[in-house]
Design a protein around this motif. Sequence first.
Motif, PDB file in Angstrom:
ATOM      1  N   THR A   1      75.904  10.966  26.954  1.00  0.00           N
ATOM      2  CA  THR A   1      76.651  10.342  28.327  1.00  0.00           C
ATOM      3  C   THR A   1      77.446   8.900  27.970  1.00  0.00           C
ATOM      4  O   THR A   1      76.642   8.380  27.537  1.00  0.00           O
ATOM      5  CB  THR A   1      75.785  10.447  29.264  1.00  0.00           C
ATOM      6  OG1 THR A   1      75.177  11.388  29.786  1.00  0.00           O
ATOM      7  CG2 THR A   1      76.396   9.851  30.831  1.00  0.00           C
TER       8      THR A   1
ATOM      9  N   THR B   1      72.721  15.818  24.185  1.00  0.00           N
ATOM     10  CA  THR B   1      73.687  15.688  25.460  1.00  0.00           C
ATOM     11  C   THR B   1      74.045  14.040  25.303  1.00  0.00           C
ATOM     12  O   THR B   1      73.120  13.156  25.004  1.00  0.00           O
ATOM     13  CB  THR B   1      72.814  15.707  26.464  1.00  0.00           C
ATOM     14  OG1 THR B   1      72.324  17.141  26.691  1.00  0.00           O
ATOM     15  CG2 THR B   1      73.681  15.442  27.909  1.00  0.00           C
TER      16      THR B   1
ATOM     17  N   THR C   1      79.957  13.454  30.282  1.00  0.00           N
ATOM     18  CA  THR C   1      78.787  14.034  29.654  1.00  0.00           C
ATOM     19  C   THR C   1      79.165  15.168  28.723  1.00  0.00           C
ATOM     20  O   THR C   1      79.841  16.295  29.436  1.00  0.00           O
ATOM     21  CB  THR C   1      77.745  14.463  30.805  1.00  0.00           C
ATOM     22  OG1 THR C   1      77.478  13.190  31.544  1.00  0.00           O
ATOM     23  CG2 THR C   1      76.334  14.984  30.245  1.00  0.00           C
ATOM     24  N   SER C   2      78.695  15.310  27.606  1.00  0.00           N
ATOM     25  CA  SER C   2      79.190  16.575  26.622  1.00  0.00           C
ATOM     26  C   SER C   2      77.868  16.943  26.148  1.00  0.00           C
ATOM     27  O   SER C   2      76.842  16.143  25.941  1.00  0.00           O
ATOM     28  CB  SER C   2      80.130  15.806  25.697  1.00  0.00           C
ATOM     29  OG  SER C   2      81.362  15.876  26.221  1.00  0.00           O
ATOM     30  N   GLN C   3      77.822  18.243  25.754  1.00  0.00           N
ATOM     31  CA  GLN C   3      76.632  18.809  25.089  1.00  0.00           C
ATOM     32  C   GLN C   3      77.008  19.702  23.882  1.00  0.00           C
ATOM     33  O   GLN C   3      78.330  20.006  23.780  1.00  0.00           O
ATOM     34  CB  GLN C   3      75.827  19.767  26.175  1.00  0.00           C
ATOM     35  CG  GLN C   3      75.138  19.079  27.002  1.00  0.00           C
ATOM     36  CD  GLN C   3      74.203  20.012  27.748  1.00  0.00           C
ATOM     37  OE1 GLN C   3      74.479  21.558  27.804  1.00  0.00           O
ATOM     38  NE2 GLN C   3      73.309  19.579  28.455  1.00  0.00           N
TER      39      GLN C   3
ATOM     40  N   THR D   1      83.731   8.438  33.003  1.00  0.00           N
ATOM     41  CA  THR D   1      82.128   8.883  32.514  1.00  0.00           C
ATOM     42  C   THR D   1      82.008  10.221  32.099  1.00  0.00           C
ATOM     43  O   THR D   1      82.414  10.983  32.861  1.00  0.00           O
ATOM     44  CB  THR D   1      80.852   8.291  33.531  1.00  0.00           C
ATOM     45  OG1 THR D   1      81.278   6.969  33.839  1.00  0.00           O
ATOM     46  CG2 THR D   1      79.641   8.664  32.891  1.00  0.00           C
TER      47      THR D   1
ATOM     48  N   TYR E   1      76.642   4.550  24.741  1.00  0.00           N
ATOM     49  CA  TYR E   1      76.445   5.971  25.006  1.00  0.00           C
ATOM     50  C   TYR E   1      75.050   6.317  24.758  1.00  0.00           C
ATOM     51  O   TYR E   1      74.294   5.558  24.015  1.00  0.00           O
ATOM     52  CB  TYR E   1      77.310   6.646  23.956  1.00  0.00           C
ATOM     53  CG  TYR E   1      78.689   6.465  24.182  1.00  0.00           C
ATOM     54  CD1 TYR E   1      79.574   7.442  24.938  1.00  0.00           C
ATOM     55  CD2 TYR E   1      79.426   5.286  23.582  1.00  0.00           C
ATOM     56  CE1 TYR E   1      80.918   7.175  24.958  1.00  0.00           C
ATOM     57  CE2 TYR E   1      80.824   5.042  23.729  1.00  0.00           C
ATOM     58  CZ  TYR E   1      81.679   6.055  24.348  1.00  0.00           C
ATOM     59  OH  TYR E   1      82.819   5.765  24.403  1.00  0.00           O
ATOM     60  N   THR E   2      74.500   7.172  25.808  1.00  0.00           N
ATOM     61  CA  THR E   2      73.338   7.612  25.693  1.00  0.00           C
ATOM     62  C   THR E   2      73.295   9.041  25.176  1.00  0.00           C
ATOM     63  O   THR E   2      74.111   9.880  25.444  1.00  0.00           O
ATOM     64  CB  THR E   2      72.566   7.660  27.093  1.00  0.00           C
ATOM     65  OG1 THR E   2      72.698   6.523  27.724  1.00  0.00           O
ATOM     66  CG2 THR E   2      71.190   7.942  27.158  1.00  0.00           C
TER      67      THR E   2
END
Length: 180
Positions: free
Chosen positions: A68, A66, A86-88, A84, A110-111
């Motif tokens: 973010t 994931t 969030t992609s998986q 912002t 990015y985290t």
Amino acid sequence: MLKKTLAAAVVAGALIFGGASAATAANNYPPVTPPGSTITVSVGGTATITFDASGLPTIDTSVIFTVTGPATVNFASIVSAATTVTSQTTEPIQNGTATVSFTTTVPGTYTVSAAGAQSGTALGTSTVAVAAAAADPAAPGLVATGGDFSPAALWVGAGALGLGGLAVVAATARRRAAQR
């Protein structure tokens, strides 16, 4: 006869010991990214993140990554644009590790976190810092991939080839003169 054999042995030794050798890969490639680490890339660069998945339960055959971050994330085949995002993506576990590549065109932090797809067991989190590209108009379009060109080395090489050619011509002329 002994001179020819010795000369051939010297040339063979020079080729063996002075020539290029094959490269060997490290045993842990790609290297495992320690959880909590920060990877820095420039805009448009790709960060490869690899987590050690050997501690996951045996039911896990893949890992969910994931990400973010600020915007425009290209994560495997997922592309998102927002303030912002969030992609998986899900990647298989291979040789006890799971790897994903992270690419972006927007500077920021990015985290990236990873967890077992079936068990949900967390593997860790890493940070990808994307730095803005340097605005240097004098910078060349291609990255340097080799050493600097040395004109002196060119002249030495050309001179050696010329001397070798002269030696061959002189030996041939001497042999022909001796046969007459």
